[in-house]
Scaffold this active site. Structure first.
Site, mmCIF file in Angstrom:
data_model
loop_
_atom_site.group_PDB
_atom_site.id
_atom_site.type_symbol
_atom_site.label_atom_id
_atom_site.label_comp_id
_atom_site.label_asym_id
_atom_site.label_seq_id
_atom_site.Cartn_x
_atom_site.Cartn_y
_atom_site.Cartn_z
ATOM 1 N N ASP A 153 0.815 -1.221 0.000
ATOM 2 C CA ASP A 153 0.000 0.000 0.000
ATOM 3 C C ASP A 153 0.845 1.266 0.000
ATOM 4 O O ASP A 153 2.016 1.260 0.398
ATOM 5 C CB ASP A 153 -0.891 0.031 1.239
ATOM 6 C CG ASP A 153 -2.071 -0.905 1.154
ATOM 7 O OD1 ASP A 153 -2.110 -1.723 0.217
ATOM 8 O OD2 ASP A 153 -2.947 -0.842 2.043
ATOM 9 N N HIS B 123 3.739 -2.327 3.054
ATOM 10 C CA HIS B 123 3.803 -0.994 2.454
ATOM 11 C C HIS B 123 5.132 -0.820 1.729
ATOM 12 O O HIS B 123 6.177 -1.243 2.250
ATOM 13 C CB HIS B 123 3.648 0.088 3.526
ATOM 14 C CG HIS B 123 2.333 0.053 4.243
ATOM 15 N ND1 HIS B 123 2.073 -0.850 5.246
ATOM 16 C CD2 HIS B 123 1.211 0.801 4.079
ATOM 17 C CE1 HIS B 123 0.824 -0.658 5.688
ATOM 18 N NE2 HIS B 123 0.289 0.336 4.998
#
Length: 340
Positions: free
Chosen positions: A146, A288
Protein backbone atom coordinates in the site's frame (compact mmCIF):
# COMPACT_ATOMS: atom_id res chain seq x y z
CA UNK A 1 0.08 -36.73 -68.38
CA UNK A 2 -3.20 -38.52 -67.65
CA UNK A 3 -1.92 -39.49 -64.20
CA UNK A 4 -0.90 -35.89 -63.51
CA UNK A 5 -4.39 -34.70 -64.37
CA UNK A 6 -5.89 -37.41 -62.19
CA UNK A 7 -3.64 -36.46 -59.24
CA UNK A 8 -4.35 -32.78 -59.78
CA UNK A 9 -8.07 -33.47 -59.90
CA UNK A 10 -7.89 -35.52 -56.71
CA UNK A 11 -5.85 -32.80 -54.98
CA UNK A 12 -8.30 -30.07 -55.98
CA UNK A 13 -11.23 -32.25 -55.00
CA UNK A 14 -9.77 -32.99 -51.57
CA UNK A 15 -8.94 -29.32 -51.08
CA UNK A 16 -12.48 -28.26 -51.97
CA UNK A 17 -13.88 -30.93 -49.66
CA UNK A 18 -11.66 -29.72 -46.83
CA UNK A 19 -12.69 -26.12 -47.46
CA UNK A 20 -16.28 -27.22 -47.46
CA UNK A 21 -15.90 -28.83 -44.06
CA UNK A 22 -13.98 -25.78 -42.80
CA UNK A 23 -16.63 -23.45 -44.11
CA UNK A 24 -19.42 -25.43 -42.51
CA UNK A 25 -17.41 -25.54 -39.28
CA UNK A 26 -16.96 -21.78 -39.34
CA UNK A 27 -20.67 -21.33 -40.03
CA UNK A 28 -21.50 -23.61 -37.12
CA UNK A 29 -19.11 -21.66 -34.90
CA UNK A 30 -20.75 -18.41 -35.93
CA UNK A 31 -24.17 -19.85 -35.20
CA UNK A 32 -23.02 -21.02 -31.78
CA UNK A 33 -21.36 -17.75 -30.79
CA UNK A 34 -23.66 -15.12 -32.33
CA UNK A 35 -26.22 -15.87 -29.68
CA UNK A 36 -28.57 -13.43 -28.01
CA UNK A 37 -28.69 -13.81 -24.24
CA UNK A 38 -30.11 -11.85 -21.34
CA UNK A 39 -27.96 -10.49 -18.56
CA UNK A 40 -30.01 -12.66 -16.25
CA UNK A 41 -28.69 -15.71 -18.09
CA UNK A 42 -25.11 -14.42 -18.17
CA UNK A 43 -25.08 -13.69 -14.45
CA UNK A 44 -27.47 -16.33 -13.06
CA UNK A 45 -29.48 -13.27 -11.94
CA UNK A 46 -26.68 -12.14 -9.64
CA UNK A 47 -26.65 -8.30 -9.47
CA UNK A 48 -23.02 -8.28 -8.34
CA UNK A 49 -22.01 -10.14 -11.51
CA UNK A 50 -23.95 -7.58 -13.52
CA UNK A 51 -22.05 -4.80 -11.73
CA UNK A 52 -18.81 -6.55 -12.76
CA UNK A 53 -19.97 -6.52 -16.39
CA UNK A 54 -20.63 -2.78 -16.10
CA UNK A 55 -17.13 -2.34 -14.70
CA UNK A 56 -15.63 -4.17 -17.69
CA UNK A 57 -17.87 -2.19 -20.04
CA UNK A 58 -16.45 1.14 -18.83
CA UNK A 59 -12.95 0.03 -19.69
CA UNK A 60 -14.12 -1.05 -23.13
CA UNK A 61 -15.88 2.26 -23.80
CA UNK A 62 -12.64 4.11 -23.07
CA UNK A 63 -10.69 1.74 -25.29
CA UNK A 64 -13.04 1.93 -28.26
CA UNK A 65 -13.31 5.71 -27.92
CA UNK A 66 -9.49 5.80 -27.88
CA UNK A 67 -9.44 7.99 -24.79
CA UNK A 68 -5.80 8.72 -23.94
CA UNK A 69 -5.93 11.45 -21.32
CA UNK A 70 -7.90 11.68 -18.12
CA UNK A 71 -10.32 14.44 -19.10
CA UNK A 72 -13.17 12.10 -20.01
CA UNK A 73 -12.78 9.52 -17.26
CA UNK A 74 -15.55 11.04 -15.14
CA UNK A 75 -17.87 10.85 -18.14
CA UNK A 76 -17.52 7.08 -18.45
CA UNK A 77 -19.35 6.69 -15.14
CA UNK A 78 -22.28 8.57 -16.67
CA UNK A 79 -22.71 6.12 -19.56
CA UNK A 80 -26.01 4.26 -19.22
CA UNK A 81 -25.18 0.58 -18.70
CA UNK A 82 -27.55 -2.35 -18.06
CA UNK A 83 -29.09 -2.67 -14.60
CA UNK A 84 -31.96 -5.01 -15.48
CA UNK A 85 -31.60 -8.76 -15.96
CA UNK A 86 -34.02 -8.77 -18.91
CA UNK A 87 -31.76 -6.60 -21.07
CA UNK A 88 -30.01 -8.45 -23.88
CA UNK A 89 -26.51 -8.78 -25.31
CA UNK A 90 -24.89 -10.93 -27.99
CA UNK A 91 -22.19 -13.56 -27.67
CA UNK A 92 -19.85 -13.14 -30.64
CA UNK A 93 -16.54 -14.65 -31.65
CA UNK A 94 -14.73 -11.53 -30.37
CA UNK A 95 -16.58 -11.13 -27.08
CA UNK A 96 -19.78 -9.92 -25.45
CA UNK A 97 -21.44 -7.32 -27.67
CA UNK A 98 -23.62 -4.63 -26.08
CA UNK A 99 -25.54 -1.75 -27.62
CA UNK A 100 -25.31 1.58 -25.81
CA UNK A 101 -27.62 4.54 -25.49
CA UNK A 102 -26.41 7.94 -26.70
CA UNK A 103 -23.33 9.05 -24.75
CA UNK A 104 -20.58 11.65 -24.79
CA UNK A 105 -18.14 9.17 -26.33
CA UNK A 106 -20.40 8.61 -29.37
CA UNK A 107 -19.86 4.87 -29.01
CA UNK A 108 -22.96 2.98 -30.10
CA UNK A 109 -21.77 -0.56 -29.49
CA UNK A 110 -18.98 -2.21 -27.52
CA UNK A 111 -17.54 -5.71 -27.57
CA UNK A 112 -16.00 -6.77 -24.25
CA UNK A 113 -13.29 -9.43 -24.69
CA UNK A 114 -14.12 -12.66 -22.89
CA UNK A 115 -10.79 -12.44 -21.05
CA UNK A 116 -12.18 -9.46 -19.11
CA UNK A 117 -15.28 -11.40 -18.12
CA UNK A 118 -13.53 -14.42 -16.63
CA UNK A 119 -15.09 -15.21 -13.26
CA UNK A 120 -17.77 -12.57 -13.83
CA UNK A 121 -19.99 -14.39 -16.33
CA UNK A 122 -21.37 -17.91 -15.83
CA UNK A 123 -18.77 -20.32 -17.21
CA UNK A 124 -20.94 -21.97 -19.86
CA UNK A 125 -21.29 -18.67 -21.74
CA UNK A 126 -17.51 -18.24 -22.04
CA UNK A 127 -15.04 -19.94 -24.39
CA UNK A 128 -13.22 -22.77 -22.62
CA UNK A 129 -9.98 -20.77 -22.54
CA UNK A 130 -11.69 -18.06 -20.44
CA UNK A 131 -13.57 -20.26 -18.00
CA UNK A 132 -12.47 -20.46 -14.40
CA UNK A 133 -11.38 -23.76 -12.93
CA UNK A 134 -11.06 -24.76 -9.33
CA UNK A 135 -7.73 -23.82 -7.81
CA UNK A 136 -6.11 -25.09 -4.64
CA UNK A 137 -5.29 -22.10 -2.48
CA UNK A 138 -3.85 -24.02 0.46
CA UNK A 139 -0.37 -23.20 -0.79
CA UNK A 140 -1.08 -19.77 -2.30
CA UNK A 141 -0.37 -16.39 -0.67
CA UNK A 142 -0.89 -12.88 -2.08
CA UNK A 143 1.57 -10.15 -1.09
CA UNK A 144 0.10 -6.65 -1.30
CA UNK A 145 1.76 -3.25 -0.89
CA UNK A 146 0.00 0.00 0.00
CA UNK A 147 0.63 3.76 -0.21
CA UNK A 148 3.06 3.92 -3.16
CA UNK A 149 4.40 4.54 -5.62
CA UNK A 150 7.59 5.72 -3.97
CA UNK A 151 10.25 7.04 -6.37
CA UNK A 152 13.08 5.02 -4.79
CA UNK A 153 11.55 2.15 -2.82
CA UNK A 154 8.96 0.91 -5.31
CA UNK A 155 11.53 0.37 -8.11
CA UNK A 156 13.75 -1.43 -5.59
CA UNK A 157 10.84 -3.69 -4.62
CA UNK A 158 10.03 -4.38 -8.27
CA UNK A 159 13.60 -5.58 -8.80
CA UNK A 160 13.24 -7.95 -5.84
CA UNK A 161 9.97 -9.38 -7.17
CA UNK A 162 11.52 -9.88 -10.60
CA UNK A 163 14.59 -11.56 -9.10
CA UNK A 164 12.49 -14.13 -7.26
CA UNK A 165 9.92 -14.55 -10.07
CA UNK A 166 7.09 -13.29 -7.87
CA UNK A 167 4.13 -11.05 -8.68
CA UNK A 168 2.26 -8.90 -6.19
CA UNK A 169 -0.60 -6.41 -6.01
CA UNK A 170 0.05 -2.71 -5.37
CA UNK A 171 -2.64 -0.41 -3.98
CA UNK A 172 -1.52 3.06 -4.93
CA UNK A 173 -2.45 6.55 -3.76
CA UNK A 174 -3.72 8.73 -6.60
CA UNK A 175 -1.68 11.83 -5.86
CA UNK A 176 1.50 9.74 -5.91
CA UNK A 177 0.47 8.06 -9.16
CA UNK A 178 0.01 11.50 -10.70
CA UNK A 179 3.48 12.45 -9.46
CA UNK A 180 5.25 9.25 -10.54
CA UNK A 181 3.26 7.75 -13.45
CA UNK A 182 6.33 6.00 -14.86
CA UNK A 183 6.60 3.86 -11.72
CA UNK A 184 2.94 2.85 -11.93
CA UNK A 185 3.55 1.75 -15.50
CA UNK A 186 6.55 -0.25 -14.31
CA UNK A 187 4.37 -2.03 -11.74
CA UNK A 188 2.12 -3.35 -14.50
CA UNK A 189 4.99 -3.98 -16.90
CA UNK A 190 6.45 -6.35 -14.32
CA UNK A 191 3.34 -8.52 -14.38
CA UNK A 192 1.97 -7.13 -11.13
CA UNK A 193 -1.50 -5.76 -10.37
CA UNK A 194 -2.33 -2.17 -9.55
CA UNK A 195 -5.28 -1.17 -7.37
CA UNK A 196 -6.88 2.03 -6.08
CA UNK A 197 -6.01 3.22 -2.55
CA UNK A 198 -7.80 6.61 -2.64
CA UNK A 199 -6.44 9.99 -3.70
CA UNK A 200 -4.80 11.15 -0.46
CA UNK A 201 -5.56 8.45 2.13
CA UNK A 202 -8.53 9.80 4.13
CA UNK A 203 -10.75 7.67 6.34
CA UNK A 204 -13.78 7.00 4.12
CA UNK A 205 -16.04 6.58 7.15
CA UNK A 206 -15.34 10.18 8.13
CA UNK A 207 -15.81 11.93 4.78
CA UNK A 208 -19.15 10.55 3.52
CA UNK A 209 -20.21 8.75 0.37
CA UNK A 210 -19.93 11.61 -2.13
CA UNK A 211 -16.35 12.43 -1.16
CA UNK A 212 -15.45 8.73 -1.06
CA UNK A 213 -16.69 8.30 -4.62
CA UNK A 214 -14.71 11.40 -5.63
CA UNK A 215 -11.56 9.98 -3.99
CA UNK A 216 -11.93 6.69 -5.85
CA UNK A 217 -12.83 8.20 -9.22
CA UNK A 218 -10.04 10.75 -9.04
CA UNK A 219 -7.54 7.96 -8.41
CA UNK A 220 -9.03 5.83 -11.17
CA UNK A 221 -8.49 8.81 -13.45
CA UNK A 222 -4.85 9.17 -12.39
CA UNK A 223 -4.19 5.45 -12.87
CA UNK A 224 -5.85 5.48 -16.28
CA UNK A 225 -3.82 8.50 -17.36
CA UNK A 226 -0.63 6.78 -16.21
CA UNK A 227 -1.30 3.28 -17.53
CA UNK A 228 -4.21 3.35 -19.99
CA UNK A 229 -6.29 1.02 -17.84
CA UNK A 230 -8.78 1.38 -15.01
CA UNK A 231 -7.91 -0.50 -11.79
CA UNK A 232 -10.19 -3.36 -10.88
CA UNK A 233 -9.86 -3.22 -7.09
CA UNK A 234 -10.17 -0.64 -4.32
CA UNK A 235 -8.52 -0.92 -0.92
CA UNK A 236 -9.98 1.70 1.43
CA UNK A 237 -7.49 3.44 3.73
CA UNK A 238 -7.51 1.83 7.18
CA UNK A 239 -9.88 -0.78 5.73
CA UNK A 240 -12.87 1.45 6.47
CA UNK A 241 -15.79 1.59 4.05
CA UNK A 242 -19.57 1.53 4.41
CA UNK A 243 -22.02 -0.61 2.50
CA UNK A 244 -23.41 2.51 0.80
CA UNK A 245 -19.93 3.54 -0.32
CA UNK A 246 -19.24 0.02 -1.59
CA UNK A 247 -22.36 0.09 -3.75
CA UNK A 248 -21.55 3.56 -5.05
CA UNK A 249 -18.00 2.84 -6.22
CA UNK A 250 -18.94 -0.44 -7.95
CA UNK A 251 -15.50 -2.04 -7.63
CA UNK A 252 -14.48 -5.08 -5.57
CA UNK A 253 -12.91 -4.14 -2.24
CA UNK A 254 -9.76 -5.97 -1.17
CA UNK A 255 -8.87 -6.08 2.51
CA UNK A 256 -6.30 -8.40 4.13
CA UNK A 257 -6.02 -11.34 6.53
CA UNK A 258 -2.42 -10.75 7.66
CA UNK A 259 -1.26 -7.31 8.80
CA UNK A 260 2.53 -7.16 8.91
CA UNK A 261 2.27 -4.01 11.06
CA UNK A 262 5.34 -2.79 9.20
CA UNK A 263 3.99 0.75 9.50
CA UNK A 264 4.22 0.45 13.30
CA UNK A 265 7.43 -1.55 13.68
CA UNK A 266 9.63 0.10 11.04
CA UNK A 267 11.91 -2.86 11.73
CA UNK A 268 12.74 -5.46 9.07
CA UNK A 269 13.25 -8.34 11.52
CA UNK A 270 9.90 -7.70 13.22
CA UNK A 271 8.20 -7.41 9.82
CA UNK A 272 9.57 -10.79 8.80
CA UNK A 273 8.57 -12.45 12.07
CA UNK A 274 5.05 -11.01 11.96
CA UNK A 275 4.40 -12.22 8.42
CA UNK A 276 5.88 -15.68 8.99
CA UNK A 277 4.01 -16.13 12.27
CA UNK A 278 0.58 -15.35 10.88
CA UNK A 279 0.58 -16.38 7.21
CA UNK A 280 -1.19 -19.50 5.97
CA UNK A 281 -2.52 -20.67 2.62
CA UNK A 282 -5.13 -18.37 1.10
CA UNK A 283 -3.99 -15.29 3.01
CA UNK A 284 -3.68 -11.73 1.73
CA UNK A 285 -0.66 -10.07 3.37
CA UNK A 286 -0.62 -6.30 3.95
CA UNK A 287 2.69 -4.43 3.66
CA UNK A 288 3.80 -0.99 2.45
CA UNK A 289 6.30 0.02 -0.21
CA UNK A 290 6.98 3.45 1.34
CA UNK A 291 9.11 2.20 4.26
CA UNK A 292 12.72 1.11 3.58
CA UNK A 293 12.52 -1.46 6.40
CA UNK A 294 9.50 -3.10 4.75
CA UNK A 295 11.11 -3.29 1.33
CA UNK A 296 14.29 -4.68 2.91
CA UNK A 297 12.25 -7.45 4.59
CA UNK A 298 10.66 -8.70 1.37
CA UNK A 299 13.52 -10.91 0.05
CA UNK A 300 13.63 -12.91 3.28
CA UNK A 301 9.83 -13.15 3.45
CA UNK A 302 9.71 -14.46 -0.12
CA UNK A 303 12.45 -17.02 0.48
CA UNK A 304 10.90 -18.30 3.71
CA UNK A 305 7.39 -18.55 2.28
CA UNK A 306 8.72 -20.37 -0.76
CA UNK A 307 10.66 -22.73 1.50
CA UNK A 308 7.34 -23.65 3.12
CA UNK A 309 5.96 -24.50 -0.31
CA UNK A 310 3.86 -21.40 -0.84
CA UNK A 311 3.32 -19.91 -4.28
CA UNK A 312 3.20 -16.12 -4.21
CA UNK A 313 0.47 -14.76 -6.48
CA UNK A 314 -1.58 -11.68 -7.31
CA UNK A 315 -4.93 -11.01 -5.67
CA UNK A 316 -6.72 -11.97 -8.89
CA UNK A 317 -4.96 -15.33 -8.96
CA UNK A 318 -5.72 -15.97 -5.29
CA UNK A 319 -9.39 -15.09 -5.78
CA UNK A 320 -9.53 -17.07 -9.04
CA UNK A 321 -10.83 -13.96 -10.87
CA UNK A 322 -14.11 -14.19 -8.95
CA UNK A 323 -13.98 -10.81 -7.18
CA UNK A 324 -17.23 -8.87 -7.60
CA UNK A 325 -18.32 -5.30 -6.81
CA UNK A 326 -20.29 -5.02 -3.60
CA UNK A 327 -18.11 -7.58 -1.84
CA UNK A 328 -14.93 -7.20 0.22
CA UNK A 329 -12.28 -9.91 0.24
CA UNK A 330 -10.07 -10.77 3.21
CA UNK A 331 -8.60 -13.98 1.79
CA UNK A 332 -9.16 -16.74 -0.74
CA UNK A 333 -12.34 -18.00 0.93
CA UNK A 334 -13.26 -15.12 3.20
CA UNK A 335 -15.53 -12.52 1.61
CA UNK A 336 -18.43 -10.47 2.90
CA UNK A 337 -20.74 -7.70 1.81
CA UNK A 338 -18.82 -4.44 1.68
CA UNK A 339 -19.21 -2.55 4.92
CA UNK A 340 -20.01 -5.62 7.02
Amino acid sequence: MIMRHVKWGLTVGLLMLALGFLGSGMTALAKRTDQTVTFGQLTAKNPKRLAAIRQAARQQVLKQAKVKGASKIEAVYQVKLPTHMTKKATLTVAGLQMNLLANRFKVKRITIPYSRLKGKVVNRYLPKANRTKRVKTTKMVALTFDDGPDPKLTPRLLKTLKKYHVHATFFEVGQSVARYPKISRAVLAGGNELGNHSWNHPNFNQIGTAKTVSQVNRTNRAIYQATGTLPQYVRPPYGNITATEGRAIEQPVVRWSVDSRDWAYLNSRKDINEVMKDTHGGDIVLMHDIHPQSVAAVPTIIKRLKAKGYKLVTVSQLLNDHALPGLQYFGAHDYRTTGK
